[in-house]
Design a protein around this motif. Sequence first.
Motif, short mmCIF file in Angstrom:
data_model
loop_
_atom_site.label_atom_id
_atom_site.label_comp_id
_atom_site.label_asym_id
_atom_site.label_seq_id
_atom_site.Cartn_x
_atom_site.Cartn_y
_atom_site.Cartn_z
N LEU A 1 4.35 4.35 7.29
CA LEU A 1 3.90 2.99 7.00
C LEU A 1 2.97 2.98 5.79
O LEU A 1 3.10 2.14 4.90
CB LEU A 1 3.18 2.40 8.22
N THR A 2 2.02 3.92 5.76
CA THR A 2 1.11 4.01 4.62
C THR A 2 1.86 4.27 3.33
O THR A 2 1.55 3.70 2.27
CB THR A 2 0.08 5.13 4.86
N GLU A 3 2.88 5.12 3.42
CA GLU A 3 3.69 5.42 2.24
C GLU A 3 4.40 4.17 1.72
O GLU A 3 4.43 3.92 0.51
CB GLU A 3 4.72 6.50 2.61
N PHE A 4 4.95 3.38 2.64
CA PHE A 4 5.64 2.17 2.24
C PHE A 4 4.67 1.14 1.67
O PHE A 4 4.99 0.45 0.69
CB PHE A 4 6.40 1.57 3.43
N ARG A 5 3.51 1.01 2.26
CA ARG A 5 2.53 0.04 1.77
C ARG A 5 2.08 0.40 0.36
O ARG A 5 1.94 -0.47 -0.51
CB ARG A 5 1.32 -0.02 2.70
N ASN A 6 1.85 1.67 0.12
CA ASN A 6 1.44 2.10 -1.21
C ASN A 6 2.57 1.92 -2.23
O ASN A 6 2.32 1.56 -3.39
CB ASN A 6 0.98 3.56 -1.18
N LEU B 1 2.61 -1.65 -3.22
CA LEU B 1 1.57 -1.96 -4.20
C LEU B 1 1.96 -1.48 -5.59
O LEU B 1 1.71 -2.16 -6.58
CB LEU B 1 0.24 -1.31 -3.78
N ARG B 2 2.55 -0.31 -5.66
CA ARG B 2 2.98 0.21 -6.96
C ARG B 2 4.02 -0.71 -7.59
O ARG B 2 4.02 -0.93 -8.80
CB ARG B 2 3.54 1.62 -6.82
N ALA B 3 4.91 -1.24 -6.76
CA ALA B 3 5.92 -2.17 -7.27
C ALA B 3 5.29 -3.47 -7.76
O ALA B 3 5.74 -4.06 -8.75
CB ALA B 3 6.95 -2.47 -6.19
N ASP B 4 4.23 -3.91 -7.09
CA ASP B 4 3.58 -5.17 -7.45
C ASP B 4 2.66 -5.05 -8.66
O ASP B 4 2.52 -5.99 -9.44
CB ASP B 4 2.77 -5.71 -6.27
N PHE B 5 2.02 -3.89 -8.83
CA PHE B 5 0.97 -3.78 -9.84
C PHE B 5 1.21 -2.69 -10.87
O PHE B 5 0.28 -2.17 -11.47
CB PHE B 5 -0.37 -3.52 -9.15
N SER B 6 2.46 -2.34 -11.11
CA SER B 6 2.76 -1.32 -12.10
C SER B 6 3.09 -1.90 -13.47
O SER B 6 3.25 -1.16 -14.44
CB SER B 6 3.94 -0.45 -11.63
N ASP B 7 3.19 -3.22 -13.56
CA ASP B 7 3.51 -3.87 -14.82
C ASP B 7 2.25 -4.50 -15.41
O ASP B 7 1.53 -5.25 -14.74
CB ASP B 7 4.57 -4.95 -14.60
N ASN C 1 -5.48 3.09 -8.23
CA ASN C 1 -4.78 4.34 -7.92
C ASN C 1 -3.58 4.13 -7.00
O ASN C 1 -3.01 5.09 -6.49
CB ASN C 1 -5.74 5.34 -7.27
N TYR C 2 -3.20 2.87 -6.76
CA TYR C 2 -2.04 2.50 -5.95
C TYR C 2 -2.18 2.94 -4.50
O TYR C 2 -1.17 3.16 -3.81
CB TYR C 2 -0.75 3.06 -6.55
N ILE C 3 -3.40 3.06 -4.03
CA ILE C 3 -3.68 3.29 -2.62
C ILE C 3 -4.21 2.00 -2.04
O ILE C 3 -5.14 1.40 -2.58
CB ILE C 3 -4.70 4.43 -2.42
N HIS C 4 -3.62 1.57 -0.95
CA HIS C 4 -3.95 0.26 -0.39
C HIS C 4 -5.45 0.16 -0.08
O HIS C 4 -6.00 1.02 0.60
CB HIS C 4 -3.15 0.02 0.89
#
Length: 261
Positions: A54-59, A62-68, A123-126
């Motif tokens: 679950l933590t892996e998916f949440r992170n 976030l990477r998908a949302d905030f990588s641009d 750092n893409y950690i929730h």
Amino acid sequence: MADSRATSRVVYILLVNLLLCLHIRGKRTLKFVSLKTHNRTLPVWATPEVYDKLTEFRNFDLRADFSDRARNKLHGGPLLGAIVNNMTQAIEGTLPDRRLKLVMYSAHDATVASLLSALGTFNYIHPSYCACVMVELHQEDSGEFVTEVWYRNDSGHDPYLLTVPGCPNPCSYQQFLNVTKDSIVTGREKECELRIVDMLTRRTSIIVVGVVLVIILFVVVVIWIYVRRSRRSHQHSQNLISEENISLTSTNDDENEAETL
């Protein structure tokens, strides 16, 4: 037997991944995280393996949302702009209340991630519960103003001093402005490339829609009346033709009878 267990394990992992994908943004997932954070009793299926996945998916989410970078500007730029504006007013002495020393914002985890992304320090950690970003303005003995960015995501640990890219600590305020200016939204309509319809107020939009519907209804009514009158006129013409034919037939019959006599 071993193959059967391996197959069962693969199926279990696939089901867990599917479950997490389906509920990554759902209430069940949030409830699971909340229960674990507050040391509450977890469901039977909530194993450490499931939580790690679950933590892996949440992170990843976030990477998908905030990588641009462009999206980060639109997400966190408005809040970063407000913070910079407050610090600029504090330096210039133009704050509405000069006694103001602290401005606090209460927000969600996504807002924390947005601000860190706009600063280029995420750092893409929730962000955990009660995570806190502190942007501090200090005046040195020399009179120069410097900026520090701190991030506290663990109540059992002191805040971490973050380094904004291009602004090593200690970071002068002017340097901080230079490296963050491209992450601040200055014109929302222009930045988002909003169309005219998007900039209309809700009331104006309703009025426009209402007027359009009235015009459409009026056109439909006019067409209906025209069609109905055309049908009546056509029917009337058919009736006249029928009557003329009957009249001519009667006249011919009378003439034929007269000739016979």
